[in-house]
Design a protein around this motif. Structure first.
Motif, PDB file in Angstrom:
ATOM      1  N   ARG A 166     -72.487  38.551 -28.349  1.00 18.92           N
ATOM      2  CA  ARG A 166     -71.449  39.492 -28.778  1.00 18.92           C
ATOM      3  C   ARG A 166     -70.484  39.689 -27.620  1.00 18.92           C
ATOM      4  NH1 ARG A 166     -74.588  44.632 -30.741  1.00 18.92           N
ATOM      5  NH2 ARG A 166     -72.486  45.272 -31.329  1.00 18.92           N
ATOM      6  N   ARG A 167     -69.200  39.659 -27.922  1.00 22.51           N
ATOM      7  CA  ARG A 167     -68.169  39.797 -26.888  1.00 22.51           C
ATOM      8  C   ARG A 167     -67.370  41.072 -27.120  1.00 22.51           C
ATOM      9  NH1 ARG A 167     -67.822  35.374 -23.894  1.00 22.51           N
ATOM     10  NH2 ARG A 167     -68.763  33.472 -24.665  1.00 22.51           N
ATOM     11  N   PHE A 168     -66.990  41.703 -26.013  1.00 20.27           N
ATOM     12  CA  PHE A 168     -66.236  42.952 -26.054  1.00 20.27           C
ATOM     13  C   PHE A 168     -65.072  42.837 -25.082  1.00 20.27           C
ATOM     14  CE2 PHE A 168     -70.523  43.728 -27.302  1.00 20.27           C
ATOM     15  CZ  PHE A 168     -70.441  44.648 -28.328  1.00 20.27           C
ATOM     16  N   GLY A 169     -63.887  43.209 -25.539  1.00 23.48           N
ATOM     17  CA  GLY A 169     -62.701  43.138 -24.696  1.00 23.48           C
ATOM     18  C   GLY A 169     -61.878  44.408 -24.819  1.00 23.48           C
ATOM     19  N   TYR A 170     -60.923  44.540 -23.926  1.00 22.71           N
ATOM     20  CA  TYR A 170     -60.067  45.728 -23.901  1.00 22.71           C
ATOM     21  C   TYR A 170     -58.870  45.517 -24.813  1.00 22.71           C
ATOM     22  CZ  TYR A 170     -63.032  46.767 -19.972  1.00 22.71           C
ATOM     23  OH  TYR A 170     -64.134  47.010 -19.187  1.00 22.71           O
ATOM     24  N   GLN A 171     -58.728  46.418 -25.772  1.00 21.07           N
ATOM     25  CA  GLN A 171     -57.611  46.369 -26.710  1.00 21.07           C
ATOM     26  C   GLN A 171     -57.019  47.761 -26.805  1.00 21.07           C
ATOM     27  OE1 GLN A 171     -59.439  44.921 -30.310  1.00 21.07           O
ATOM     28  NE2 GLN A 171     -60.093  43.028 -29.360  1.00 21.07           N
ATOM     29  N   GLU A 172     -55.745  47.875 -26.463  1.00 21.50           N
ATOM     30  CA  GLU A 172     -55.046  49.157 -26.513  1.00 21.50           C
ATOM     31  C   GLU A 172     -55.770  50.232 -25.730  1.00 21.50           C
ATOM     32  OE1 GLU A 172     -54.029  50.156 -30.543  1.00 21.50           O
ATOM     33  OE2 GLU A 172     -53.323  48.127 -30.964  1.00 21.50           O
ATOM     34  N   GLY A 173     -56.252  49.870 -24.521  1.00 19.92           N
ATOM     35  CA  GLY A 173     -56.875  50.830 -23.629  1.00 19.92           C
ATOM     36  C   GLY A 173     -58.312  51.189 -23.927  1.00 19.92           C
ATOM     37  N   ALA A 174     -58.921  50.522 -24.891  1.00 25.93           N
ATOM     38  CA  ALA A 174     -60.311  50.820 -25.238  1.00 25.93           C
ATOM     39  C   ALA A 174     -61.099  49.526 -25.370  1.00 25.93           C
ATOM     40  CB  ALA A 174     -60.371  51.606 -26.539  1.00 25.93           C
ATOM     41  N   LEU A 175     -62.392  49.636 -25.178  1.00 19.18           N
ATOM     42  CA  LEU A 175     -63.266  48.485 -25.335  1.00 19.18           C
ATOM     43  C   LEU A 175     -63.653  48.332 -26.796  1.00 19.18           C
ATOM     44  CD1 LEU A 175     -64.698  46.366 -23.527  1.00 19.18           C
ATOM     45  CD2 LEU A 175     -66.692  47.869 -23.569  1.00 19.18           C
ATOM     46  N   ALA A 176     -63.508  47.133 -27.322  1.00 15.62           N
ATOM     47  CA  ALA A 176     -63.830  46.876 -28.740  1.00 15.62           C
ATOM     48  C   ALA A 176     -64.505  45.527 -28.863  1.00 15.62           C
ATOM     49  CB  ALA A 176     -62.562  46.897 -29.578  1.00 15.62           C
ATOM     50  N   GLU A 177     -65.350  45.403 -29.859  1.00 16.89           N
ATOM     51  CA  GLU A 177     -66.018  44.126 -30.092  1.00 16.89           C
ATOM     52  C   GLU A 177     -64.997  43.117 -30.594  1.00 16.89           C
ATOM     53  OE1 GLU A 177     -70.182  42.293 -31.730  1.00 16.89           O
ATOM     54  OE2 GLU A 177     -69.716  44.394 -32.177  1.00 16.89           O
ATOM     55  N   ILE A 178     -65.076  41.922 -30.038  1.00 11.91           N
ATOM     56  CA  ILE A 178     -64.188  40.824 -30.428  1.00 11.91           C
ATOM     57  C   ILE A 178     -64.874  40.074 -31.557  1.00 11.91           C
ATOM     58  CG2 ILE A 178     -63.065  38.710 -29.669  1.00 11.91           C
ATOM     59  CD1 ILE A 178     -63.248  39.917 -26.770  1.00 11.91           C
ATOM     60  N   THR A 179     -64.240  40.007 -32.672  1.00  8.95           N
ATOM     61  CA  THR A 179     -64.833  39.319 -33.819  1.00  8.95           C
ATOM     62  C   THR A 179     -64.122  37.996 -34.041  1.00  8.95           C
ATOM     63  OG1 THR A 179     -63.392  40.515 -35.349  1.00  8.95           O
ATOM     64  CG2 THR A 179     -65.581  41.440 -34.953  1.00  8.95           C
ATOM     65  N   GLU A 180     -64.888  37.021 -34.411  1.00  8.24           N
ATOM     66  CA  GLU A 180     -64.338  35.698 -34.725  1.00  8.24           C
ATOM     67  C   GLU A 180     -63.704  35.776 -36.107  1.00  8.24           C
ATOM     68  OE1 GLU A 180     -64.823  32.787 -32.761  1.00  8.24           O
ATOM     69  OE2 GLU A 180     -65.633  34.085 -31.202  1.00  8.24           O
ATOM     70  N   GLU A 181     -62.545  35.200 -36.270  1.00  8.86           N
ATOM     71  CA  GLU A 181     -61.885  35.220 -37.575  1.00  8.86           C
ATOM     72  C   GLU A 181     -62.010  33.908 -38.280  1.00  8.86           C
ATOM     73  OE1 GLU A 181     -58.054  37.003 -37.672  1.00  8.86           O
ATOM     74  OE2 GLU A 181     -58.561  38.300 -36.014  1.00  8.86           O
TER      75      GLU A 181
END
Length: 181
Positions: A166-181
């Motif tokens: 599971r990968r998590f990255g910073y999006q709009e100042g918050a940490l969120a899980e990166i989901t594969e599309e």
């Protein structure tokens, strides 16, 4: 009078850990040092090895039965070697929101001068914050000793067969899980 924060939303083991009232955070088992002092910056290597050898979570200290998780940057995930010991997946998930260094994009590790305990790390380890965090869930783990920058050795934990990534990255100042599309 300072009261204990409501941590009822945490996994059971982590929610019952002693709390650092100044920060309002549960104290991870691996951050309690031999003198009883708590240092969120450095890992107690002896405790880390003890927890791993006895099959207990680095954060909540409860027994781990089944898959274990490791949390770190992409380089650690790619190599399959971690300086932080294994933990429950749900405890690792909680760390993603509780640990200021992980949860907030601009929070950096404290400098060596601010560390309360003599902390050393393995040769090749970086204090640089990764741009993403990888939570590896695996069927087991091993350990070894690696050369430390101070000339000694430090424990390194080796992942077993990977079950999930599971990968998590910073999006709009918050940490969120990166989901594969």
């Amino acid at each position: 009078m300072t009261t204990r924060p409501d941590l009822s939303w945490l996994p059971p083991g982590l929610g019952t850990r002693p709390v650092d009232l100044r920060r309002g955070l549960p104290i991870p088992a691996v951050n309690v040092h031999p003198d009883g002092a708590v240092d969120f910056i450095s890992i107690n290597s002896e405790k880390a090895v003890e927890l791993a050898v006895t099959g207990r979570c680095a954060l909540c200290a409860r027994r781990m039965g089944g898959p274990v998780a490791f949390l770190g940057g992409p380089k650690a995930a790619e190599a399959g070697f971690y300086s932080d010991p294994p933990m429950h997946e749900e405890c690792a998930e909680a760390a993603l929101t509780l640990c200021p260094h992980i949860a907030r994009p601009h929070v950096r590790r404290a400098s060596e001068r601010r560390r309360e305990h003599d902390a050393t790390h393995a040769v090749g380890f970086s204090d640089e914050k990764p741009s993403e965090w990888v939570l590896l869930v695996c069927d087991g783990y091993g350990s070894t000793l690696a050369p430390a920058v101070d000339g000694g050795v430090v424990p390194i934990f080796v992942v077993g067969d990977v079950l999930r990534v599971r990968r998590f990255g910073y999006q709009e100042g918050a940490l969120a899980e990166i989901t594969e599309e």
